[in-house]
Design an enzyme around this catalytic site. Sequence first.
Site, PDB file in Angstrom:
ATOM      1  CB  CYS A  24      90.736  73.239  51.154  1.00 17.54           C
ATOM      2  SG  CYS A  24      91.337  72.737  52.785  1.00 17.54           S
TER       3      CYS A  24
ATOM      4  CG  ASP B 104      94.219  65.792  51.634  1.00 15.56           C
ATOM      5  OD1 ASP B 104      93.440  66.567  51.044  1.00 15.56           O
ATOM      6  OD2 ASP B 104      94.860  66.104  52.650  1.00 15.56           O
TER       7      ASP B 104
HETATM    8  P1  RI2 Z   1      98.927  70.666  50.489  1.00 18.71           P
HETATM    9  C1  RI2 Z   1      94.377  69.704  53.047  1.00 18.71           C
HETATM   10  O1  RI2 Z   1      93.784  68.901  54.054  1.00 18.71           O
HETATM   11  C2  RI2 Z   1      93.404  70.051  51.952  1.00 18.71           C
HETATM   12  O2  RI2 Z   1      92.545  68.997  51.590  1.00 18.71           O
HETATM   13  C3  RI2 Z   1      94.387  70.393  50.877  1.00 18.71           C
HETATM   14  O3  RI2 Z   1      93.805  70.507  49.603  1.00 18.71           O
HETATM   15  C4  RI2 Z   1      95.331  69.230  51.016  1.00 18.71           C
HETATM   16  O4  RI2 Z   1      95.461  69.035  52.444  1.00 18.71           O
HETATM   17  C5  RI2 Z   1      96.661  69.348  50.380  1.00 18.71           C
HETATM   18  O5  RI2 Z   1      97.421  70.358  50.963  1.00 18.71           O
HETATM   19  P2  RI2 Z   1      93.803  69.361  55.613  1.00 18.71           P
HETATM   20  O6  RI2 Z   1      95.175  68.960  56.143  1.00 18.71           O
HETATM   21  O7  RI2 Z   1      99.758  69.452  50.762  1.00 18.71           O
HETATM   22  O8  RI2 Z   1      93.534  70.830  55.688  1.00 18.71           O
HETATM   23  O9  RI2 Z   1      98.876  70.997  49.007  1.00 18.71           O
HETATM   24  O10 RI2 Z   1      92.709  68.545  56.243  1.00 18.71           O
HETATM   25  O11 RI2 Z   1      99.325  71.858  51.342  1.00 18.71           O
END
Ligand code: RI2
Length: 302
Positions: free
Chosen positions: A125, A196
Amino acid sequence: MPAIQNVKDTAEKIKSMEIRGALKIAVEASKALQSVVEEGASYDELVKAADVLRDSRPTAVSLPNAINYILHLAEESENLEPAVAKAMLIADVTNFVKELETSIEKIAEIGARLIEEGDVILTHCNSKTVTAILAKARKDGKKFKVYACETRPRWQGHITVKELKEAGVDVTLIVDSAAYHTMRSKCVKKVMVGADTVYANGDVINKIGTSQVALAAKNAGVEFIVCTESIKFSPESMMGAVTEIEEREANEVTDIPGVKVFNPAFDVTQKELIHMIVTEHGIIPPEAAYQILKDKFGWTLD
Ligand code: RI2
């Protein structure tokens, strides 16, 4: 633009994932509430604005954590003379947003020390926390390779490869199903992912597919490292609350008409698969998540 409209727009952008990443969600939601405070809203109006934001994404606990903290600040200043209360609240919320934003720099500093010359790292991700660590390690002059899973169905891995390429990191995109093969054939040493939500027992919720990568890492003998700010630790989990796993629309997966689709956006990786959690307060074993909630936020079970 009136502040409440700004709040509604922000909630919409979080829902549609124009604003995404757990930390970014907390920062932007806090800024939207800050605009409500600056407009001179009453406590009740602030609560209403908070409710608009609260349900925009159910899984990232950073969102309710940030909202609840701002409401707590507002409650504390409620008995003061209105002009003083407003000035105090604006200063406190500004500080809070600044702290959120600087926590990522602290993690980058700490996490970059884990990266060794010649390392091979796999990520899943797009985590700003992970990319900040890798960019810092590169800035410090370290040479290493990164494999990034494309991360179906929203392809956040594409954001990761762009960000890392810009930071001068040697990065290669792989399809999600190539994770285990890549670990073994490319001698991956570490998996680094964001989070998350972190439960008090050390289990971690992250993008769908993370737990499969963790299971593969265990089998391949690869270290599995979670990198996350403490705003993502869940106080509710101490009382046994289970975070709702967001399920998104079928059209994110396929446009074949009439096909049944199950599209969960996140999964839970059990603490037994996690070697360490890198936070702005230092590196902890997953079992110490409760201690962070207790020491840093004062949440206890008694
Ligand atoms: P940061 C994202 O979720 C991913 O799961 C990623 O690992 C997590 O948020 C944390 O992201 P999505 O918003 O706060 O893409 O480290 O569904 O940037």
